[in-house]
Motif scaffolding. Structure first.
Motif, mmCIF file in Angstrom:
data_model
loop_
_atom_site.group_PDB
_atom_site.id
_atom_site.type_symbol
_atom_site.label_atom_id
_atom_site.label_comp_id
_atom_site.label_asym_id
_atom_site.label_seq_id
_atom_site.Cartn_x
_atom_site.Cartn_y
_atom_site.Cartn_z
ATOM 1 N N ARG A 260 -25.420 -20.604 -43.493
ATOM 2 C CA ARG A 260 -25.558 -22.062 -43.551
ATOM 3 C C ARG A 260 -25.471 -22.660 -42.138
ATOM 4 O O ARG A 260 -26.249 -23.523 -41.766
ATOM 5 C CB ARG A 260 -24.446 -22.630 -44.433
ATOM 6 C CG ARG A 260 -24.690 -24.071 -44.870
ATOM 7 C CD ARG A 260 -23.707 -24.519 -45.929
ATOM 8 N NE ARG A 260 -22.325 -24.440 -45.513
ATOM 9 C CZ ARG A 260 -21.403 -23.676 -46.097
ATOM 10 N NH1 ARG A 260 -21.724 -22.915 -47.128
ATOM 11 N NH2 ARG A 260 -20.153 -23.659 -45.653
ATOM 12 N N ASP B 214 -17.166 -15.813 -44.171
ATOM 13 C CA ASP B 214 -18.020 -15.710 -45.344
ATOM 14 C C ASP B 214 -19.496 -15.665 -44.896
ATOM 15 O O ASP B 214 -19.923 -16.448 -44.044
ATOM 16 C CB ASP B 214 -17.750 -16.933 -46.219
ATOM 17 C CG ASP B 214 -18.487 -16.833 -47.528
ATOM 18 O OD1 ASP B 214 -18.600 -15.709 -48.040
ATOM 19 O OD2 ASP B 214 -18.965 -17.873 -48.017
ATOM 20 N N LYS B 215 -20.280 -14.766 -45.493
ATOM 21 C CA LYS B 215 -21.687 -14.637 -45.112
ATOM 22 C C LYS B 215 -22.449 -15.940 -45.370
ATOM 23 O O LYS B 215 -23.295 -16.357 -44.572
ATOM 24 C CB LYS B 215 -22.336 -13.481 -45.882
ATOM 25 C CG LYS B 215 -23.739 -13.145 -45.389
ATOM 26 C CD LYS B 215 -24.296 -11.925 -46.050
ATOM 27 C CE LYS B 215 -25.642 -11.573 -45.455
ATOM 28 N NZ LYS B 215 -26.248 -10.412 -46.067
ATOM 29 N N GLU B 216 -22.133 -16.592 -46.485
ATOM 30 C CA GLU B 216 -22.806 -17.852 -46.837
ATOM 31 C C GLU B 216 -22.584 -18.898 -45.740
ATOM 32 O O GLU B 216 -23.492 -19.647 -45.386
ATOM 33 C CB GLU B 216 -22.274 -18.393 -48.174
ATOM 34 C CG GLU B 216 -22.602 -17.507 -49.368
ATOM 35 C CD GLU B 216 -24.094 -17.252 -49.488
ATOM 36 O OE1 GLU B 216 -24.868 -18.227 -49.348
ATOM 37 O OE2 GLU B 216 -24.489 -16.092 -49.684
#
Lengths: 406, 92
Positions: free
Chosen positions: A219, A213-215
């Motif tokens: 993060r 996931d890019k998030e």
């Protein structure tokens, strides 16, 4: 879409030595920083020949360790002037056959060949022309590995797949399958720490990185690295080949001494000589430093590090020395002998140091101007303070630069 | 006179700074060392393996890495005073 070529000399320093001296060909040789058997043994091996690598020598490694692994290893001191000329010949061959060239290190470079090559068939021809030109100007032993791809990262990964003397072309439609065939740690930009962090997240291959996931990446790795990882998993790298050299973030010099230092007198003179070298480079690049850092490594390989912000920007050796000595005096373990010392300056301003109002300082500024004129014409070793006359630093190659060219 | 030297059962490697006489060919505006007279002996050079130049203390210096069947020699030519010196010797 761009066509980028990455070129990398194979066992660079060792190959140049084998080109110059035919009796070294086919033998395990390694290039160290120092001359003389005693000094060489304190040195780190910068490059090993292909034959030495086959016998287990994997630089960087200390010369002593290397001799234990391979007793028949021939240790040679580096000849930076010879290598720098070969680097220039390689860059000329690239510049003559490409749109723009970016030097990546002393033995590596990127070339944008989009316009010159027009397509991937043209790119393979240009690669062969460059390879032949290097063979002609540098000699048969100076072999290169070449990678061609749609961006810098893929081109560099491609050039590393076949060594020595390899040639790998990755066309845009093959980028993902090529990435998936490579270990994630092979990619330039994914160091040991990043790889370990990715592994902790359960990501140990490019297909898994693509699924991440890019998030999560943003993060865990912050904005810049997270974005880069997200894109590169898809074969996207928007960094262009930049022929302009980036302004330095720091200027420094470190040196491993031929013997461990313990007397204050010899530590001071060597520190002053190091400070003068750093200051000369600052003045040459018209930079002033706001921060001075000092680091020391003792005979037992433990070390200390400290830094100080200067009251005003400086570019003279004496100011750097005084601050570095104050730092050393504060952090030094007097029970231990000093193996290596280094001074680094940062917080660099693109300007000369402010003109002083005091006559003594003004005199020093005039003296430094005269010093720089002499050093520029005859080399930085041509003039020195009386206090540093007994010090001598062997020329080195570090990253993009050779000492004698600075 | 040898500045530093290393010896192993297989080879001898010396760093020197000895004045020498060199016979050269001029081919296409390039200099090619043909023989080296050092220590009262003449060595015919078979190969010129590498030539590089550098600026040392304001002087343009050429280095020729040459070899015959048993010796490698690195020759230094100072273009200012045309002085030749033998700076490195490797004998197999």
């Amino acid at each position: 879409m761009s066509i980028i070529l990455h070129i990398d000399f194979n066992s660079f320093f060792a190959s140049v030595e084998q080109q110059a001296n035919p009796f070294l060909r086919g033998k395990p040789i390694a290039i160290t920083g120092k001359r003389g058997l005693k000094d060489m043994k304190r040195s780190i091996i910068a490059t090993a020949s292909i034959e030495a690598k086959k016998l287990g020598i994997k630089p960087p490694i200390s010369a002593i360790e290397a001799k234990q692994i391979c007793p028949q290893l021939i240790l040679l001191p580096g000849d930076m002037r010879k290598y720098s000329e070969i680097t220039k010949r390689m860059l000329k061959a690239l510049r003559d056959n490409s749109d723009s060239v970016e030097q990546f290190s002393t033995d590596e470079a990127f070339a944008d060949i989009t316009k010159t090559a027009q397509d991937y068939f043209g790119a393979t021809i240009i690669a062969q022309i460059i390879r032949n030109e290097i063979k002609k100007t540098c000699g048969n032993r100076c072999t290169v590995s070449i990678g061609i791809g749609p961006n810098r990262t893929i081109a560099k990964l491609a050039s590393g797949t076949i060594k020595p003397n390899g040639f790998t072309v990755i066309q845009p439609n093959k980028v993902l399958s090529f990435l998936d065939s490579q270990p994630i740690g092979n990619l330039c930009g994914i160091g040991r720490a990043t790889e370990a962090h990715l592994n902790e997240l359960g990501i140990d291959s490019f297909p898994k990185l693509r699924l991440a996931d890019k998030e999560l990446l943003l993060r865990e790795f912050k904005q810049v690295t997270g974005n880069w990882l997200y894109n590169i998993a898809r074969g996207i790298d928007n960094n262009l080949v930049d022929p302009l050299e980036e302004a330095p973030k720091s200027v420094g010099h470190s040196y491993t001494f031929p013997y461990d230092l313990e007397l204050d007198g010899e530590i001071k003179t060597n520190l002053l000589a190091l400070a003068d070298q750093v200051a000369y480079r600052l003045r040459k690049d018209k930079l002033s430093a706001q921060v001075v850092s000092f680091f020391v490594r003792y005979h037992d390989f433990s070390g200390n590090h400290a830094q100080i912000r200067l009251s005003q920007p400086a570019q003279d050796g004496l100011t750097l020395y005084k601050n570095a000595w104050a730092l050393l005096d504060r952090v030094r373990n007097n029970q231990k002998r000093i193996r290596l010392m280094g001074i680094s300056t940062s917080g660099l301003l693109e300007s000369d140091a402010p003109v002083s109002l005091f006559l003594k300082d003004k005199k020093m500024q005039h003296t430094l101007k005269a010093y720089d004129c002499i050093a520029h014409k005859f080399g930085s070793q041509a003039i020195s303070r009386a206090a540093t006359m007994k010090t001598f630093f062997q020329e080195r190659a570090s990253g993009w630069h050779y000492d004698h060219e600075l | 006179m040898s500045l530093t030297a290393t010896f192993t059962p297989f080879h001898m490697h010396e760093y020197l700074n000895d004045p020498i006489d060199v016979t050269v060919d001029f081919i296409d505006s390039r200099v090619r060392p043909r023989s080296v007279c050092w220590d009262n002996r003449v060595y015919a050079m078979k190969n010129v393996n590498l030539v590089h130049s550098t600026n040392e203390e304001g002087q343009h210096i050429f280095y020729f890495s040459v070899s015959d069947d048993t010796n490698f020699m690195k020759l230094r030519l100072n273009t200012k005073n045309l002085e030749w010196r033998l700076v490195e010797l490797y004998t197999d």
